[in-house]
Enzyme design. Structure first.
Site, mmCIF file in Angstrom:
data_model
loop_
_atom_site.group_PDB
_atom_site.id
_atom_site.type_symbol
_atom_site.label_atom_id
_atom_site.label_comp_id
_atom_site.label_asym_id
_atom_site.label_seq_id
_atom_site.Cartn_x
_atom_site.Cartn_y
_atom_site.Cartn_z
ATOM 1 N N GLY A 1 18.179 33.708 66.648
ATOM 2 C CA GLY A 1 19.196 32.127 67.364
ATOM 3 C C GLY A 1 20.095 33.562 69.104
ATOM 4 N N GLU B 1 12.914 35.988 62.934
ATOM 5 C CA GLU B 1 12.388 35.239 62.057
ATOM 6 C C GLU B 1 11.252 35.121 62.032
ATOM 7 O OE1 GLU B 1 13.085 35.299 65.570
ATOM 8 O OE2 GLU B 1 15.080 33.745 65.577
HETATM 9 N N1 CO8 Z 1 23.160 33.479 59.426
HETATM 10 C C1 CO8 Z 1 23.831 33.053 58.213
HETATM 11 N N2 CO8 Z 1 25.007 33.526 57.718
HETATM 12 C C2 CO8 Z 1 24.701 35.008 58.155
HETATM 13 C C3 CO8 Z 1 23.752 35.336 59.325
HETATM 14 C C4 CO8 Z 1 23.142 34.588 59.526
HETATM 15 N N3 CO8 Z 1 21.978 34.485 61.004
HETATM 16 N N4 CO8 Z 1 23.755 37.030 59.197
HETATM 17 C C5 CO8 Z 1 24.996 36.991 58.345
HETATM 18 N N5 CO8 Z 1 25.533 36.613 58.319
HETATM 19 C C6 CO8 Z 1 26.437 36.630 56.568
HETATM 20 C C7 CO8 Z 1 25.799 37.150 55.672
HETATM 21 O O1 CO8 Z 1 24.910 36.255 54.928
HETATM 22 C C8 CO8 Z 1 27.029 37.683 55.323
HETATM 23 O O2 CO8 Z 1 28.054 36.232 54.793
HETATM 24 P P1 CO8 Z 1 28.575 36.872 53.305
HETATM 25 O O3 CO8 Z 1 29.394 38.349 53.091
HETATM 26 O O4 CO8 Z 1 28.965 36.182 52.980
HETATM 27 O O5 CO8 Z 1 27.080 37.645 51.896
HETATM 28 C C9 CO8 Z 1 27.871 38.219 56.317
HETATM 29 O O6 CO8 Z 1 27.113 37.678 57.446
HETATM 30 C C10 CO8 Z 1 27.810 39.836 57.163
HETATM 31 O O7 CO8 Z 1 25.939 39.797 56.618
HETATM 32 P P2 CO8 Z 1 25.859 41.362 56.077
HETATM 33 O O8 CO8 Z 1 26.315 41.392 54.705
HETATM 34 O O9 CO8 Z 1 24.045 41.503 55.807
HETATM 35 O O10 CO8 Z 1 25.795 42.701 57.231
HETATM 36 P P3 CO8 Z 1 25.338 43.743 57.537
HETATM 37 O O11 CO8 Z 1 25.958 44.640 58.175
HETATM 38 O O12 CO8 Z 1 24.449 44.253 55.965
HETATM 39 O O13 CO8 Z 1 23.364 43.096 58.207
HETATM 40 C C11 CO8 Z 1 22.028 42.486 59.800
HETATM 41 C C12 CO8 Z 1 23.700 42.314 59.311
HETATM 42 C C13 CO8 Z 1 21.256 43.395 59.762
HETATM 43 C C14 CO8 Z 1 22.755 41.329 61.481
HETATM 44 C C15 CO8 Z 1 21.859 41.013 58.412
HETATM 45 O O14 CO8 Z 1 23.422 40.414 58.833
HETATM 46 C C16 CO8 Z 1 20.799 40.161 58.891
HETATM 47 O O15 CO8 Z 1 19.424 40.658 59.121
HETATM 48 N N6 CO8 Z 1 21.297 38.664 59.140
HETATM 49 C C17 CO8 Z 1 20.404 37.597 59.591
HETATM 50 C C18 CO8 Z 1 19.454 37.852 61.222
HETATM 51 C C19 CO8 Z 1 18.510 37.414 61.354
HETATM 52 O O16 CO8 Z 1 17.467 37.132 60.584
HETATM 53 N N7 CO8 Z 1 18.378 36.116 62.628
HETATM 54 C C20 CO8 Z 1 17.618 35.293 62.321
HETATM 55 C C21 CO8 Z 1 18.241 34.302 61.664
HETATM 56 S S1 CO8 Z 1 17.213 32.485 62.371
HETATM 57 C C22 CO8 Z 1 17.410 32.224 63.742
HETATM 58 O O17 CO8 Z 1 17.437 32.555 64.301
HETATM 59 C C23 CO8 Z 1 16.105 31.338 63.855
HETATM 60 C C24 CO8 Z 1 16.329 30.738 65.494
HETATM 61 C C25 CO8 Z 1 14.881 29.625 65.475
HETATM 62 C C26 CO8 Z 1 15.238 28.307 64.199
HETATM 63 C C27 CO8 Z 1 14.208 27.037 64.956
HETATM 64 C C28 CO8 Z 1 14.770 26.662 63.688
HETATM 65 C C29 CO8 Z 1 13.960 25.167 64.444
#
Ligand code: CO8
Length: 258
Positions: free
Chosen positions: A109, A132
């Site tokens: 997103g 995703e």
């Molecule tokens: N949502 C919620 N929380 C998140 C997200 C997210 N997308 N991304 C990161 N966070 C949170 C983590 O859970 C973490 O929280 P906590 O400290 O409580 O565990 C905090 O942010 C820090 O993240 P990381 O510890 O993972 O940080 P890193 O530096 O290790 O990694 C990354 C950074 C690579 C960006 C990693 O956080 C990651 O892979 N994030 C998810 C990326 C992802 O998959 N994005 C796609 C999300 S789905 C989406 O966007 C779908 C849209 C359409 C949906 C359709 C519905 C109709």
């Protein structure tokens, strides 16, 4: 300025600078972010003192996606029943220009939000991706469509099917971003660019945005005709007379927005 739970909003003269501010979640986009952004965009459009917006995130993340924790427990009935994410369509109806200034991760997103803006300025640290599929879902905020239009089928398909991220240089080569800027200068350069737009005649700004967007909605002949009609329409404005007189008299134009 009103206070927003998930955003920091500043006015830099005629530029509204919006900073996504959910550092604990790498600026993941939840329902509150959407509400807050829609409210800022409505204020931007309604306020003649503001001519352009910049949306940025943190040095680490523009936005790491839709909020996975918000979506995790949802099922088809609630997602489809509530047309989850349909509110983002309203964001794209903002009439004044919106620039995305992207540093760090713009994933899922986050990448989709950047693409909903009128153009993207990328820091050399930017990373774009649609991961995703790794969550067993897909883009849901227009990513598959806007990415395919921006970078072509081959790269869009590879990015959506593998979740591979691209860096700022690859994004620039592919046409996803208009320019790459050293990270330290990103926000100031974006505000400067926005200020240059905000200094143009306001009706001409609206018309230019509307006609470029039409290129994505219609065929060539209809788009060219749409452009020409809007161009003709600008000759009904006081600012057109002023702009052309100012050029001939070798001075700066003074716009009234009329
Ligand atoms: N949502 C919620 N929380 C998140 C997200 C997210 N997308 N991304 C990161 N966070 C949170 C983590 O859970 C973490 O929280 P906590 O400290 O409580 O565990 C905090 O942010 C820090 O993240 P990381 O510890 O993972 O940080 P890193 O530096 O290790 O990694 C990354 C950074 C690579 C960006 C990693 O956080 C990651 O892979 N994030 C998810 C990326 C992802 O998959 N994005 C796609 C999300 S789905 C989406 O966007 C779908 C849209 C359409 C949906 C359709 C519905 C109709």
């Amino acid at each position: 300025m009103a206070d927003y739970e998930t955003l920091i909003v500043e006015r830099r003269d005629r530029v509204t600078l919006v900073t996504l501010n959910r550092p604990q979640a790498l600026n993941a986009l939840n329902a509150q972010v959407l509400d807050d952004l829609l409210s800022v965009m409505a204020a931007l459009d309604a306020d003649p003192s503001q001519g352009c917006a910049v949306i940025t995130g943190s040095p680490k993340a523009f936005a790491a996606g839709a909020d996975i924790k918000e979506m995790q427990a949802q099922g088809f009935a609630t997602m489809y029943g509530h047309d989850f994410f349909a509110g983002w369509d309203r964001f794209t109806r903002t009439r004044k220009p919106v620039i995305a200034a992207v540093a760090g991760y713009a994933l899922g997103g986050g990448c989709e939000l950047a693409m909903m803006c009128d153009f993207i300025l990328a820091a050399d640290t930017a990373k774009f991706g649609q991961p995703e599929i790794k969550l067993a879902v897909s883009p849901g905020m227009g990513g598959s469509q806007r990415l395919a239009r921006a970078v072509g089928k081959a790269k869009a398909m590879e990015m959506c099917l593998t979740g591979r991220m691209i860096d700022a240089d690859e994004a620039e080569r592919a046409g996803l971003v208009s320019r790459v800027i050293p990270a330290a200068d990103l926000v100031e350069e974006a505000v400067k660019t926005a200020a240059a737009i905000a200094a143009m005649a306001p009706l001409a700004v609206l018309a230019n945005k509307e006609m470029v967007n039409m290129a994505f909605e219609t065929g060539l002949a209809a788009g060219v005709q749409f452009e020409r009609r809007l161009f003709h329409g600008l000759f009904g404005t006081a600012d057109q007379s002023e702009g052309m007189a100012a050029f001939v008299e070798k001075r700066a134009g003074a716009w009234t927005g009329k």
